[in-house]
Write an enzyme that holds these catalytic residues in place. Structure first.
Site, PDB file in Angstrom:
ATOM      1  N   TRP A  61       0.879  -1.151  -0.074  1.00 11.37           N
ATOM      2  CA  TRP A  61      -0.024  -0.131  -0.161  1.00 11.37           C
ATOM      3  C   TRP A  61       0.755   1.288  -0.071  1.00 11.37           C
ATOM      4  O   TRP A  61       0.533   2.299  -0.052  1.00 11.37           O
ATOM      5  CB  TRP A  61      -0.933   0.225   1.247  1.00 11.37           C
ATOM      6  CG  TRP A  61      -0.151  -0.205   2.533  1.00 11.37           C
ATOM      7  CD1 TRP A  61      -0.115  -1.419   3.369  1.00 11.37           C
ATOM      8  CD2 TRP A  61       0.412   0.788   3.139  1.00 11.37           C
ATOM      9  NE1 TRP A  61       0.640  -1.435   4.315  1.00 11.37           N
ATOM     10  CE2 TRP A  61       1.186   0.103   4.537  1.00 11.37           C
ATOM     11  CE3 TRP A  61       0.918   1.956   3.113  1.00 11.37           C
ATOM     12  CZ2 TRP A  61       1.861   0.574   5.443  1.00 11.37           C
ATOM     13  CZ3 TRP A  61       1.599   2.917   4.182  1.00 11.37           C
ATOM     14  CH2 TRP A  61       2.151   2.001   5.116  1.00 11.37           C
ATOM     15  N   ASN A  62       2.202   1.280   0.372  1.00  8.51           N
ATOM     16  CA  ASN A  62       2.951   2.477   0.527  1.00  8.51           C
ATOM     17  C   ASN A  62       3.227   2.964  -0.701  1.00  8.51           C
ATOM     18  O   ASN A  62       3.179   4.353  -0.741  1.00  8.51           O
ATOM     19  CB  ASN A  62       4.018   2.124   1.459  1.00  8.51           C
ATOM     20  CG  ASN A  62       4.973   1.320   0.964  1.00  8.51           C
ATOM     21  OD1 ASN A  62       4.837   0.563   0.038  1.00  8.51           O
ATOM     22  ND2 ASN A  62       6.373   1.241   1.479  1.00  8.51           N
ATOM     23  N   LYS A 105      -2.074  -8.682  -7.181  1.00 10.24           N
ATOM     24  CA  LYS A 105      -2.704  -8.979  -5.929  1.00 10.24           C
ATOM     25  C   LYS A 105      -2.237  -7.884  -5.317  1.00 10.24           C
ATOM     26  O   LYS A 105      -1.559  -7.720  -4.432  1.00 10.24           O
ATOM     27  CB  LYS A 105      -2.549 -10.298  -5.337  1.00 10.24           C
ATOM     28  CG  LYS A 105      -3.648 -10.828  -4.401  1.00 10.24           C
ATOM     29  CD  LYS A 105      -4.035 -10.028  -3.285  1.00 10.24           C
ATOM     30  CE  LYS A 105      -2.848  -9.761  -2.307  1.00 10.24           C
ATOM     31  NZ  LYS A 105      -2.910  -8.483  -1.487  1.00 10.24           N
ATOM     32  N   PRO A 106      -2.998  -6.563  -5.355  1.00  7.03           N
ATOM     33  CA  PRO A 106      -2.651  -5.223  -4.815  1.00  7.03           C
ATOM     34  C   PRO A 106      -3.242  -5.390  -3.240  1.00  7.03           C
ATOM     35  O   PRO A 106      -3.715  -6.383  -2.487  1.00  7.03           O
ATOM     36  CB  PRO A 106      -3.682  -4.325  -5.357  1.00  7.03           C
ATOM     37  CG  PRO A 106      -4.553  -4.876  -5.905  1.00  7.03           C
ATOM     38  CD  PRO A 106      -4.205  -6.491  -6.175  1.00  7.03           C
ATOM     39  N   GLY A 158       6.686  -6.259   0.045  1.00  8.12           N
ATOM     40  CA  GLY A 158       5.814  -5.901   1.280  1.00  8.12           C
ATOM     41  C   GLY A 158       6.891  -6.166   2.399  1.00  8.12           C
ATOM     42  O   GLY A 158       8.069  -6.095   2.219  1.00  8.12           O
ATOM     43  N   GLU A 167      10.881  -7.811  -2.711  1.00 10.92           N
ATOM     44  CA  GLU A 167      11.618  -6.700  -1.907  1.00 10.92           C
ATOM     45  C   GLU A 167      10.882  -6.380  -0.825  1.00 10.92           C
ATOM     46  O   GLU A 167       9.536  -6.197  -0.894  1.00 10.92           O
ATOM     47  CB  GLU A 167      11.188  -5.596  -3.229  1.00 10.92           C
ATOM     48  CG  GLU A 167      11.843  -4.529  -3.217  1.00 10.92           C
ATOM     49  CD  GLU A 167      11.425  -3.285  -2.500  1.00 10.92           C
ATOM     50  OE1 GLU A 167      11.962  -3.058  -1.291  1.00 10.92           O
ATOM     51  OE2 GLU A 167      10.650  -2.445  -2.934  1.00 10.92           O
ATOM     52  N   CYS A 190      10.159   1.725   2.339  1.00  9.17           N
ATOM     53  CA  CYS A 190      11.192   0.669   2.658  1.00  9.17           C
ATOM     54  C   CYS A 190      12.719   1.482   2.526  1.00  9.17           C
ATOM     55  O   CYS A 190      13.612   0.774   2.899  1.00  9.17           O
ATOM     56  CB  CYS A 190      10.955  -0.606   2.018  1.00  9.17           C
ATOM     57  SG  CYS A 190      10.755  -0.320   0.075  1.00  9.17           S
ATOM     58  N   GLU A 225      12.905  -1.318  11.678  1.00  7.31           N
ATOM     59  CA  GLU A 225      12.199  -0.473  10.735  1.00  7.31           C
ATOM     60  C   GLU A 225      11.113   0.311  11.379  1.00  7.31           C
ATOM     61  O   GLU A 225      10.039  -0.421  11.842  1.00  7.31           O
ATOM     62  CB  GLU A 225      11.687  -1.160   9.544  1.00  7.31           C
ATOM     63  CG  GLU A 225      11.322  -0.206   8.384  1.00  7.31           C
ATOM     64  CD  GLU A 225      10.943  -1.136   7.027  1.00  7.31           C
ATOM     65  OE1 GLU A 225      10.404  -2.240   7.185  1.00  7.31           O
ATOM     66  OE2 GLU A 225      11.127  -0.571   6.002  1.00  7.31           O
TER      67      GLU A 225
HETATM   68  P1  ADP Z   1       2.264  -4.198   5.464  1.00 14.01           P
HETATM   69  O1  ADP Z   1       2.855  -4.862   6.564  1.00 14.01           O
HETATM   70  O2  ADP Z   1       3.252  -3.108   5.107  1.00 14.01           O
HETATM   71  O3  ADP Z   1       0.876  -4.244   5.048  1.00 14.01           O
HETATM   72  P2  ADP Z   1       2.436  -6.790   4.161  1.00 14.01           P
HETATM   73  O4  ADP Z   1       3.467  -7.539   3.752  1.00 14.01           O
HETATM   74  O5  ADP Z   1       1.565  -7.268   5.170  1.00 14.01           O
HETATM   75  O6  ADP Z   1       3.058  -5.334   4.426  1.00 14.01           O
HETATM   76  O7  ADP Z   1       1.795  -6.602   2.775  1.00 14.01           O
HETATM   77  C1  ADP Z   1       2.202  -6.482   1.462  1.00 14.01           C
HETATM   78  C2  ADP Z   1       1.415  -7.371   0.506  1.00 14.01           C
HETATM   79  O8  ADP Z   1       1.360  -8.750   0.895  1.00 14.01           O
HETATM   80  C3  ADP Z   1      -0.185  -6.909   0.391  1.00 14.01           C
HETATM   81  O9  ADP Z   1      -0.739  -7.272  -0.942  1.00 14.01           O
HETATM   82  C4  ADP Z   1      -0.824  -7.997   1.238  1.00 14.01           C
HETATM   83  O10 ADP Z   1      -2.041  -8.142   0.911  1.00 14.01           O
HETATM   84  C5  ADP Z   1       0.000  -9.168   1.092  1.00 14.01           C
HETATM   85  N1  ADP Z   1       0.052 -10.267   2.160  1.00 14.01           N
HETATM   86  C6  ADP Z   1      -0.244  -9.944   3.301  1.00 14.01           C
HETATM   87  N2  ADP Z   1      -0.216 -11.305   4.204  1.00 14.01           N
HETATM   88  C7  ADP Z   1      -0.039 -12.271   3.110  1.00 14.01           C
HETATM   89  C8  ADP Z   1       0.002 -13.644   3.197  1.00 14.01           C
HETATM   90  N3  ADP Z   1       0.202 -14.476   4.546  1.00 14.01           N
HETATM   91  N4  ADP Z   1       0.270 -14.313   1.996  1.00 14.01           N
HETATM   92  C9  ADP Z   1       0.347 -13.319   0.936  1.00 14.01           C
HETATM   93  N5  ADP Z   1       0.293 -12.204   0.710  1.00 14.01           N
HETATM   94  C10 ADP Z   1      -0.067 -11.472   1.737  1.00 14.01           C
END
Ligand code: ADP
Length: 481
Positions: A149-150, A173-174, A227, A249, A283, A385
């Protein structure tokens, strides 16, 4: 094609509503701004079916034609820049000027990718005893891109550009916080005339379940994730018995080193930008500032002045420099870091608390731009972080020892160096264990350069001539003549 704004699922060339939707909020006000379709596991399977069916024709399409779609998409994104920027700000909270820059950056990345597709050269090796050899580059195959989302526009579009240019089909998958900007961008890219199935969009509020469904299918050949380190490492482990390509990343813990011969005015401006952009939720944001003792007071005075001038507020309002954090959990982490640092002896030079708006409707998770002095290595902020607008300042005297301190982290994404003596700058950047380094430069991310991290910050690169390789396999061919 559905005109329902919650029809955010693109599967096999068709925009669909979901069996259910989830809410999307403005993080500055916490008010509802829309709904996105909540993809089911059946939608995930349909998306992968479509990506697999479209792959043979897409990989067979010449690179110039593929690039043509991407250039048309970039032109469409440029034309819609204002609308896209406003949507980005309403979902993510960042100031409008930053959103405009991000949207433009996304278009530039598509243009770069369009050209890189034509340069995915292979190699001819000199004849060995039996004959010549070839290295052919071949698209990796149906890929899942998971984006955060950032930077919901640039992180998404850079994966789309490189994957499509390389001849791979893609499911994106956003992040659940920012599905609408993603759908808007995917719509523009798809409307450039992409054949059905080349690009799919799956918005979801239950990422683990949805992604789990895709991971279970061996036809999915690659995951490209941006993420958190925690989720990224989980994805890496999830490949289990069936290896597939995973590019990651993830988090960072960026140091910035200011040597005694730095231009302090320029350094203060650059550090302010590299710290407080996106309210520190980047990041590549500076997480540890190391300043030479001789210039510490002068630099910190300039930084305090600049931090005091930053205006906190709704990102859509003129003059706002810092918007809200994405949510309460983000705010609580920032508070925990500041509290822990102060309890262990750090001094708050400015900020250090939640920002209280005059207007009641700004109910979001705001935090004042903050500078902490007398920070040491025993504090949580020096290890983790922060992902918020807090700048911890360390002092150093030894130009070599400070590089060891900067490297003393499990992360290795971005680092910054400020100074003028070329030999010292060179020695320093040579020793820094980070994938991206800004030398007197606050924004070291450019389409022409490979972006990515070392250590727990990630693997593979996006951007530069290296970026396209993330979506290609090498195929070695030996001839016997
Ligand atoms: P943040 O903590 O910055 O939100 P995340 O790693 O949780 O970062 O999220 C980054 C992306 O990973 C988003 O698109 C989120 O929906 C996805 N995501 C979060 N949890 C999972 C998971 N268990 N498996 C796959 N994708 C995930």
């Amino acid at each position: 094609m559905s005109s329902d704004p919650s029809a955010t699922l693109l599967i096999d060339g068709e925009w669909r509503t979901g069996a259910s939707t989830f809410e999307v909020a403005d993080p500055a006000t916490t008010e509802l701004i829309g709904h996105a379709a909540d993809a089911t596991t059946a939608d995930a399977r349909a998306a992968l079916d479509a990506a697999c069916a479209a792959f043979p024709a897409w990989r067979g399409t010449d690179a110039e034609t593929r690039g043509g779609y991407l250039r048309a998409a970039a032109t469409a994104i440029r034309a819609e820049r204002e609308t896209l920027a406003a949507l980005l700000t309403s979902e993510n909270g960042k100031p409008l000027a930053e959103s405009r820059g991000e949207v433009l950056g996304a278009a530039r990345m598509l243009e770069w990718s369009a050209e890189e597709g034509r340069r995915a050269y292979g190699k001819v090796t000199p004849p060995a005893a039996n004959g010549p050899g070839l290295t052919l580059m071949t698209p990796v195959g149906p890929t899942l891109a998971i984006t955060p989302w950032n930077f919901p526009a640039s992180m998404l579009v850079r994966k789309i550009g490189l994957a499509l240019a390389a001849g791979t089909t893609l499911i994106v998958k956003p992040a659940e916080q920012t599905p609408l900007i993603a759908a808007a961008l995917v719509r523009l890219i798809n409307d450039a005339g992409l054949p059905a199935g080349v690009l799919q969009n799956l918005t979801s509020s239950r990422p683990a379940e949805l992604v789990g469904e895709l991971l279970a299918d061996p036809r999915l050949r690659k995951i490209s994730f941006t993420g958190s380190t925690e989720v990224g490492l989980g994805l890496l482990r999830s490949t289990g018995e069936r290896l597939r390509r995973v590019s990651l990343e993830m988090g960072g813990h960026s140091p910035a080193i200011v040597f005694a011969d730095a231009d302090l005015d320029a350094a203060a401006a650059a550090i302010t930008a590299a710290k407080f952009t996106n309210a520190g939720q980047s990041c590549t944001a500076i997480n540890r500032l190391f300043v030479h003792r001789d210039v510490r007071e002068d630099l910190v005075a300039r930084l305090e002045e600049k931090a005091a001038a930053l205006r906190v507020g709704h990102g859509a309002e003129d003059g706002t420099n810092i918007g809200p954090l994405i949510d309460q959990a983000g705010l609580e982490k920032v508070e925990r870091h500041v509290k822990d640092a102060v309890a262990k002896g750090a001094r708050v030079l400015c900020g250090g608390k939640r920002w209280t708006p005059e207007r009641a409707e700004l109910k979001g998770a705001f935090y004042e731009p903050t500078i902490l002095a007398d920070v040491d290595h025993g504090m949580a902020i020096s290890q983790e972080e922060t992902f918020g607008p807090v700048l911890p300042v360390f002092t150093f005297e030894d130009d070599d020892a400070v590089v060891d301190q900067a490297n003393a982290t499990a992360y290795g994404l971005a680092a910054y160096v400020f100074g003028s003596d070329f030999r010292r700058l060179w020695r320093t950047l040579d020793r820094l264990e980070f994938g991206v380094i800004g030398v007197n430069e606050p924004a070291p991310v450019r389409p022409e350069l490979p972006f990515g991290g070392m250590k727990n910050s990630g693997q593979e690169r996006e951007g530069g001539s290296e970026g396209i390789e993330g979506y290609l396999e090498h195929k070695a061919v030996a001839f016997k003549l």
